[in-house]
Design an enzyme around this catalytic site. Structure first.
Site, PDB file in Angstrom:
ATOM      1  CG  ASP A  23      34.146  37.296  21.999  1.00 17.74           C
ATOM      2  OD1 ASP A  23      33.207  37.857  22.600  1.00 17.74           O
ATOM      3  OD2 ASP A  23      34.445  37.519  20.808  1.00 17.74           O
ATOM      4  CG  ASN A  25      29.847  39.946  22.544  1.00 22.15           C
ATOM      5  OD1 ASN A  25      31.044  39.655  22.499  1.00 22.15           O
ATOM      6  ND2 ASN A  25      29.411  41.082  23.010  1.00 22.15           N
ATOM      7  CG  ASP A  27      33.272  41.987  21.703  1.00 27.32           C
ATOM      8  OD1 ASP A  27      33.796  40.906  22.056  1.00 27.32           O
ATOM      9  OD2 ASP A  27      32.911  42.853  22.518  1.00 27.32           O
ATOM     10  CG  ASP A  31      31.962  38.200  26.674  1.00 31.33           C
ATOM     11  OD1 ASP A  31      31.583  37.094  27.105  1.00 31.33           O
ATOM     12  OD2 ASP A  31      32.046  38.463  25.447  1.00 31.33           O
ATOM     13  CG  ASP A 100      42.420  41.919  40.863  1.00 31.47           C
ATOM     14  OD1 ASP A 100      42.923  42.704  41.683  1.00 31.47           O
ATOM     15  OD2 ASP A 100      43.087  41.225  40.066  1.00 31.47           O
ATOM     16  CG  ASP A 201      46.588  45.671  41.924  1.00 32.49           C
ATOM     17  OD1 ASP A 201      47.177  44.692  41.447  1.00 32.49           O
ATOM     18  OD2 ASP A 201      46.823  46.844  41.561  1.00 32.49           O
ATOM     19  CD  GLU A 256      50.156  42.211  43.193  1.00 29.22           C
ATOM     20  OE1 GLU A 256      50.883  42.004  42.213  1.00 29.22           O
ATOM     21  OE2 GLU A 256      49.846  43.364  43.570  1.00 29.22           O
ATOM     22  CG  HIS A 328      47.505  39.282  35.531  1.00 32.43           C
ATOM     23  ND1 HIS A 328      47.460  38.714  36.790  1.00 32.43           N
ATOM     24  CD2 HIS A 328      47.595  40.611  35.719  1.00 32.43           C
ATOM     25  CE1 HIS A 328      47.512  39.681  37.695  1.00 32.43           C
ATOM     26  NE2 HIS A 328      47.583  40.844  37.080  1.00 32.43           N
ATOM     27  CG  ASP A 329      51.111  41.193  36.901  1.00 30.84           C
ATOM     28  OD1 ASP A 329      50.520  41.773  35.978  1.00 30.84           O
ATOM     29  OD2 ASP A 329      50.884  41.395  38.105  1.00 30.84           O
TER      30      ASP A 329
HETATM   31  O1  ISL Z   1      54.990  42.213  37.897  1.00 30.67           O
HETATM   32  C1  ISL Z   1      55.648  42.826  38.689  1.00 30.67           C
HETATM   33  C2  ISL Z   1      57.095  43.027  38.550  1.00 30.67           C
HETATM   34  O2  ISL Z   1      57.513  43.505  37.339  1.00 30.67           O
HETATM   35  C3  ISL Z   1      55.025  43.357  39.870  1.00 30.67           C
HETATM   36  O3  ISL Z   1      55.841  44.260  40.507  1.00 30.67           O
HETATM   37  C4  ISL Z   1      53.667  43.987  39.598  1.00 30.67           C
HETATM   38  O4  ISL Z   1      53.778  45.063  38.746  1.00 30.67           O
HETATM   39  C5  ISL Z   1      53.090  44.465  40.878  1.00 30.67           C
HETATM   40  O5  ISL Z   1      53.006  43.372  41.700  1.00 30.67           O
HETATM   41  C6  ISL Z   1      51.708  45.027  40.763  1.00 30.67           C
HETATM   42  O6  ISL Z   1      50.885  44.267  39.935  1.00 30.67           O
HETATM   43  C7  ISL Z   1      49.524  44.532  39.990  1.00 30.67           C
HETATM   44  O7  ISL Z   1      49.240  45.918  39.909  1.00 30.67           O
HETATM   45  C8  ISL Z   1      49.594  46.555  38.685  1.00 30.67           C
HETATM   46  C9  ISL Z   1      49.051  45.811  37.469  1.00 30.67           C
HETATM   47  O8  ISL Z   1      49.640  46.340  36.318  1.00 30.67           O
HETATM   48  C10 ISL Z   1      49.323  44.329  37.549  1.00 30.67           C
HETATM   49  O9  ISL Z   1      48.730  43.664  36.475  1.00 30.67           O
HETATM   50  C11 ISL Z   1      48.789  43.852  38.867  1.00 30.67           C
HETATM   51  O10 ISL Z   1      48.860  42.458  39.033  1.00 30.67           O
HETATM   52  C12 ISL Z   1      49.026  47.936  38.754  1.00 30.67           C
HETATM   53  O11 ISL Z   1      47.688  47.903  39.140  1.00 30.67           O
HETATM   54 CA    CA Z   2      32.910  39.769  23.889  1.00 29.74          CA
END
Ligand code: ISL
Ligand code: CA
Length: 550
Positions: A23, A25, A27, A31, A100, A201, A256, A328-329
Site C-alpha cells: 500500500d 498511500n 489507505d 495499489d 488477468d 479467467d 484458467e 489466490h484461490d
Molecule cells: O478455486 C476453485 C475451486 O474451488 C476454482 O474452481 C475457481 O473458482 C475457478 O477456477 C475460477 O477461479 C477464477 O474465477 C473466479 C474467481 O473467483 C477466482 O478468484 C478466479 O481465479 C470467478 O471469476
Molecule cells: Ca493504497
C-alpha cells in the site's frame, strides 16, 4: 536465449494479488504505485514476468473478478497513468507483464448488464443469458460456484439470468457476435499499450450448452466437467480470439479453468490454434469431496505424484503446461503440501524446487518465496471472501457449527493466501501505514522479507539461488520429463533430460528421515544443488531435496 524458444517457456512468473501486495498511500489497500515501489524487490528475485490479479474497475464483490469497466483501473488501485508507469517500470527492467482478463462474466454493474436487464428488446439483451423460469423455479438446477442457484430472477423483465459465480457476476453470452467483438476490442486496448500476456479467467466455461440441460449429479466438480466447462464452441471461440487479437500482438496466453482434463487439454492448446498454456487443477482439487472446497477429503502423496506424471504425459508431444502449488484461490502452499511448523524452511524450499524443476512454466504466488503460511481466521467475520461467507451461510443452514466450518475454511478457504504480504517486522508487516483491508498474519514479526534478506539461509535467499540454478540449466525448463520411481511413497523423484544434459531431482516428501539403498542412485550422479548439504550415508532429512547431474 534460443530464438525459437518463446520467452514464456523459460520464464518464471511471479503472481501478485495487488490488494495485498504493498500500500503506497496509507489507505490500507495495496495499489499499483505500491507495486512500482517494490519493483526492484521483484526484479531482485530473478523472476521474468509478473501476473497481476484483476486491476480493473470493480464493485469488488469477488476480489475484482467482477468487472464493471474493463478499460479503467479500479480507483483504489490508482489511475491509468499509474498503470502506464508500472508497465514502463516493468519493461525497463526487462520483465514482462501479464494481466488477468475475465471473459466469462462481467459485473452486474457493467454498462452492458445495466442495459441488458432493462428490457427484452434492449440492444444489449443478448450480451448475457436470459431465460424464463419454470413457474417459480429457475430455468434449470445448476448450482453456482458460490452457493445457491446459478440463476437469478430479475423483476424488470420477469426472466432469470445465468451466473456461474456470484449473482453480481452475470455470465457473458459468447454466442452473440457483438459481445465477442467488444471483448476483442477490450483486449486490443491493453495489448496496444504493450501488455505482454493475458491470463484468461475461467476460459473453460465461455462456451455454454445453450439448451441448459439439468445436471444429473450432486458432485460439484463433476457438474463443472460435464456442464460448465468444455462447451461445444470452446475451441472455435479461442481460435477466433487468437487470430483476431492475440497473434497480432504476439501475446502470451494462459487459460484458467476447472474442467480441463489431461484428455481434453490438447484441444485448448497451440496446435489447435489455441492457448500457449493452461493451468490445470489435478492436484489442486485432489482433496475436494463431492461438495467442493468446503468438503475436504484426504489426499495421498501417491495421487499427488501421479498428477504430475499424467500431465507430463498428456502435454509431452505438443503441449505446454504451467506449474503452480498455490494462488489466490487456494491455501498457502507450505501449509497445504508441506509442514509449516517444525519443517517450515525445508518444506517451503522443497516445494519451490519442485515448482522450478517440473516441465512447464512456474507461477510463483507472491509470499511463497518467503514461505508465508495460511492465515487462521478466528471467526467467520474475519473472512473477506464471498465464497467463504456464502459457504458459511449454507453450512449454518444445514446445522454446521461455526467452529467446524472455521476449521474447514482455515484448511482450504481463499482468505488463507490473501492476507497482506509480510515485508518487515514494522506494524502491519510494513504493508501499510494505515489499517490493512484484511488481517495481517500475526506471525509477521518473525516471518517477513526484511528478516530473510539478512539471513543467508532463508527461504528467500534460497529462492534466488534456485532461480539462478534453473537459468544455468535450461534442461530444467525445456527438457523431457521422465519419472524416476522408488518403492517408498515418500520419495518423489524425476529426471529432466535434453540431448546434452540429464538432471535427477530427488525429494523426501515427508516429516521423517529416510535412508535409501546406496545403489538406487546411479553411480554417475553428481550432487549439484539442494536445500541442505548432500545426504550422508544415503540418509535424507525430512523435506530434503537434491538435484544431481547424471
Ligand atoms: O478455486 C476453485 C475451486 O474451488 C476454482 O474452481 C475457481 O473458482 C475457478 O477456477 C475460477 O477461479 C477464477 O474465477 C473466479 C474467481 O473467483 C477466482 O478468484 C478466479 O481465479 C470467478 O471469476
Ligand atoms: Ca493504497
Amino acid at each position: 536465449m534460443t530464438p525459437s524458444i518463446p520467452w514464456w517457456k523459460r520464464a518464471v512468473v511471479y503472481q501478485i494479488y495487488p490488494r495485498s501486495f504493498y500500500d503506497s498511500n496509507g489507505d490500507g489497500i495495496g495499489d499499483l504505485n505500491g507495486i512500482i515501489e517494490k519493483i526492484d524487490y521483484i526484479h531482485s528475485l530473478g523472476v521474468d514476468a509478473l501476473w497481476l490479479n484483476p486491476i480493473f474497475r470493480s464493485p469488488y464483490d469477488d476480489g475484482g473478478y467482477d468487472i464493471s469497466d474493463y478499460m479503467a483501473i479500479h480507483e483504489e488501485f490508482g489511475t491509468m497513468e499509474d498503470f502506464d508507469r508500472l508497465l514502463a517500470a516493468v519493461h525497463s527492467r526487462g520483465l514482462k507483464l501479464i494481466i488477468d482478463v475475465v471473459l466469462n462474466h462481467s459485473s452486474d454493474e457493467h454498462a452492458w448488464f445495466i442495459e441488458s436487464r432493462k428490457s427484452k428488446d434492449n440492444p444489449y439483451r443478448d450480451y448475457y443469458f436470459w431465460r424464463k423460469g419454470h413457474g417459480t423455479q429457475p430455468p434449470n438446477n445448476w448450482p453456482s460456484f458460490f452457493g445457491g442457484s446459478a440463476w437469478q430472477y430479475d423483476n424488470a423483465t420477469g426472466e432469470y439470468y445465468l451466473h456461474l459465480f456470484s449473482k453480481k457476476q452475470p455470465d457473458l453470452n459468447w454466442e452473440h457476435p457483438p459481445l465477442r467483438a467488444a471483448l476483442a476490442a477490450m483486449m486490443e486496448f491493453w495489448l496496444a499499450k504493450g501488455v505482454d500476456g493475458l491470463r484468461l479467467d475461467v476460459i473453460s466455461a465461455i462456451s455454454k450448452q445453450t439448451n441448459f440441460p439439468n445436471t444429473d449429479t450432486t458432485d460439484f466438480n463433476e457438474t463443472i466437467r460435464k456442464y460448465y466447462a468444455n462447451g461445444p464452441r470452446l475451441k472455435e471461440f479461442i481460435s477466433e480470439m487468437r487470430h483476431r487479437v492475440w497473434d497480432k500482438y504476439n501475446c502470451m496466453t494462459v487459460g484458467e479453468g476447472p474442467g480441463i482434463t489431461p484428455a481434453n487439454a490438447p484441444d485448448y492448446l497451440d496446435q489447435n490454434h489455441g492457448l500457449n498454456m493452461i493451468f490445470h487443477f489435478g492436484h489442486m482439487f485432489m482433496d475436494q469431496g463431492p461438495g467442493g472446497r468446503f468438503d475436504p477429503i484426504p489426499w495421498t502423496l501417491q495421487d499427488f505424484k501421479q498428477v504430475f506424471v499424467t500431465w507430463n504425459e498428456a502435454l509431452k508431444q505438443n503441449g505446454w503446461g504451467s506449474v503452480f502449488l498455490g494462488n489466490h484461490d487456494f491455501a498457502r502452499m507450505v501449509s497445504r503440501w508441506g509442514n509449516d511448523r517444525e519443517h517450515w524452511r525445508a518444506s517451503a524450499t522443497l516445494l519451490l524446487t519442485l515448482m522450478l524443476t517440473q516441465r512447464g512454466t512456474p507461477f510463483v504466488y507472491a509470499g511463497d518465496e518467503i514461505g508465508m503460511k495460511n492465515l487462521t481466521l478466528g471467526a467467520i467475520e474475519e473472512s473477506k471472501d464471498i465464497e467463504t461467507l456464502n459457504g458459511w451461510r449454507e453450512a449454518r443452514a444445514r446445522g454446521v457449527a461455526e467452529a467446524d466450518f472455521l476449521k474447514v475454511a482455515n484448511y482450504s478457504g481463499r482468505d488463507n493466501a490473501r492476507s497482506p504480504f509480510q515485508w518487515s517486522a514494522q506494524p502491519h508487516a510494513g504493508f501499510t501505514t494505515g489499517q490493512p483491508w484484511m488481517g495481517v498474519n500475526p506471525n509477521y514479526p518473525k516471518l517477513n522479507a526484511a528478516q530473510q534478506e539478512a539471513d543467508t539461509e532463508s527461504v528467500l535467499q534460497y529462492f534466488r539461488k534456485l532461480i539462478r540454478f534453473r537459468k544455468a540449466y535450461p534442461v530444467l525448463a525445456d527438457g523431457e520429463y521422465l519419472p524416476f520411481t522408488h518403492e517408498k511413497e515418500q520419495i518423489f523423484a524425476y529426471v529432466r533430460q535434453a540431448p546434452e544434459e540429464k538432471l535427477l531431482v530427488v525429494m523426501n516428501f515427508s516429516n521423517q528421515p529416510l535412508t535409501l539403498e546406496a545403489s538406487w542412485l546411479p553411480a554417475t550422479a553428481v550432487w549439484l544443488f539442494g536445500n541442505e548439504s548432500a545426504p550422508q550415508q544415503s540418509t535424507w532429512q525430512p523435506w530434503q531435496v537434491g538435484i544431481y547431474k547424471l
